[in-house]
Design an enzyme around this catalytic site. Sequence first.
Site, PDB file in Angstrom:
ATOM      1  N   ASP A 131       0.844  -1.200   0.000  1.00  0.00           N
ATOM      2  CA  ASP A 131       0.000   0.000   0.000  1.00  0.00           C
ATOM      3  C   ASP A 131       0.876   1.246   0.000  1.00  0.00           C
ATOM      4  O   ASP A 131       1.889   1.311   0.707  1.00  0.00           O
ATOM      5  CB  ASP A 131      -0.900   0.025   1.239  1.00  0.00           C
ATOM      6  CG  ASP A 131      -1.690   1.319   1.334  1.00  0.00           C
ATOM      7  OD1 ASP A 131      -2.638   1.494   0.534  1.00  0.00           O
ATOM      8  OD2 ASP A 131      -1.350   2.165   2.191  1.00  0.00           O
ATOM      9  N   LYS A 187      -3.782   5.779  -3.424  1.00  0.00           N
ATOM     10  CA  LYS A 187      -4.880   6.612  -2.954  1.00  0.00           C
ATOM     11  C   LYS A 187      -5.057   7.841  -3.841  1.00  0.00           C
ATOM     12  O   LYS A 187      -4.131   8.269  -4.534  1.00  0.00           O
ATOM     13  CB  LYS A 187      -4.629   7.016  -1.499  1.00  0.00           C
ATOM     14  CG  LYS A 187      -4.398   5.788  -0.596  1.00  0.00           C
ATOM     15  CD  LYS A 187      -4.136   6.163   0.837  1.00  0.00           C
ATOM     16  CE  LYS A 187      -3.881   4.921   1.664  1.00  0.00           C
ATOM     17  NZ  LYS A 187      -2.529   4.367   1.432  1.00  0.00           N
ATOM     18  N   TYR A 226       2.536  10.147   0.747  1.00  0.00           N
ATOM     19  CA  TYR A 226       3.684   9.602   1.460  1.00  0.00           C
ATOM     20  C   TYR A 226       4.977  10.049   0.790  1.00  0.00           C
ATOM     21  O   TYR A 226       5.407   9.514  -0.227  1.00  0.00           O
ATOM     22  CB  TYR A 226       3.620   8.073   1.512  1.00  0.00           C
ATOM     23  CG  TYR A 226       2.378   7.514   2.165  1.00  0.00           C
ATOM     24  CD1 TYR A 226       1.622   8.263   3.065  1.00  0.00           C
ATOM     25  CD2 TYR A 226       1.951   6.223   1.884  1.00  0.00           C
ATOM     26  CE1 TYR A 226       0.480   7.750   3.660  1.00  0.00           C
ATOM     27  CE2 TYR A 226       0.809   5.693   2.474  1.00  0.00           C
ATOM     28  CZ  TYR A 226       0.079   6.459   3.350  1.00  0.00           C
ATOM     29  OH  TYR A 226      -1.060   5.938   3.926  1.00  0.00           O
TER      30      TYR A 226
END
Length: 343
Positions: free
Chosen positions: A52, A83, A57
């Site tokens: 993930d 995401k 990030y």
Amino acid sequence: MIPATALGKTGLNLTRIGFGGAPIGDIRKAPTAAQADELLQAAWDAGIRYFDTAPFYGCGLSERRIGDFLRGKPRDSYVLSTKVGRLLVPDRAWATERFGTAEAMPFRPVFDFTYDGVMRSYENSLQRLGLERIDILFLHDIGWFSQKDNHDHAMRQLLAGGGLRALEELRASGAVKAIGAGVNEAPIIETLMDHARFDVFLLANRYTLLDHAVVEGLLPRCQREGVSIIIGAPLNTGILLTGAVPGASFDYAPASEAMLEKTRRIEAVCRRHDVRLLRAAMNFPLGHPAVIALLPGPAKASELADNLSHLRADMPVALWEELKAEGVLHPNAPAPASPVLPG
């Protein structure tokens, strides 16, 4: 290998333990590509096949590093999620201040849950990853916990602005196999479920040894409607690793005295059963049948090995029974299998 579980009717199978990609996006925790690659290789060698990541990030760094690592692997040998909900705009000054070095990715994240924003985010992620497919696409940080005063605006973008429609179109076209949201709160999940059919939610901090209210309401609803849950941040951002020490972190902030006291009571029960607090915290979420996978976020290969060792250890049933008897664990919270992972 780590056992895998089917994600509903999506055709995806997720290993019960996944790889959380936030730390390798933080250049302070993984300063070099070689260090990130070492951690990713350790996860692969351990049998982890669910990875993930997110644009947020490291402002694209986590996606780049994970994509570089996975590119040489057979595409059907792993499951990948990322995401949408933030776009990255060039801003070196912001990134340098945020990460403390000019070597950081020179971007600033900006929320955008509109149709165009979701589609652009998806396409940009494919480019950063350098991969032809994303399996699971999560809305990132929708809801009051993350949005605060921007919540109503973000929901208008998602619903009236077409962001949710974009997700559904990507799934219907086969571009992604599953859609969901990665959030830090339970209420927004139920709100989203009222508006569309979702496959899976990544829920951080909300089904842990310290916070398990979702065992009533949310998790039973997910079971009824065939929605899977992935648990992130099983240590509540630190306190379930450090214990009730001064300055312990709970949900990204210093723990309250009430939370410190609850942690002390849990620690006391764990000591009576000769079980480390960390071991109990890592095992607990995987006991619920709605939970398909656990997504810790180790920053070093040694931390990953330690996490997996706790999940391969036998856990005394009496521990969970005493935690319930002491009133610090919900009476309806199922005990995990022992061991969670084969040795």
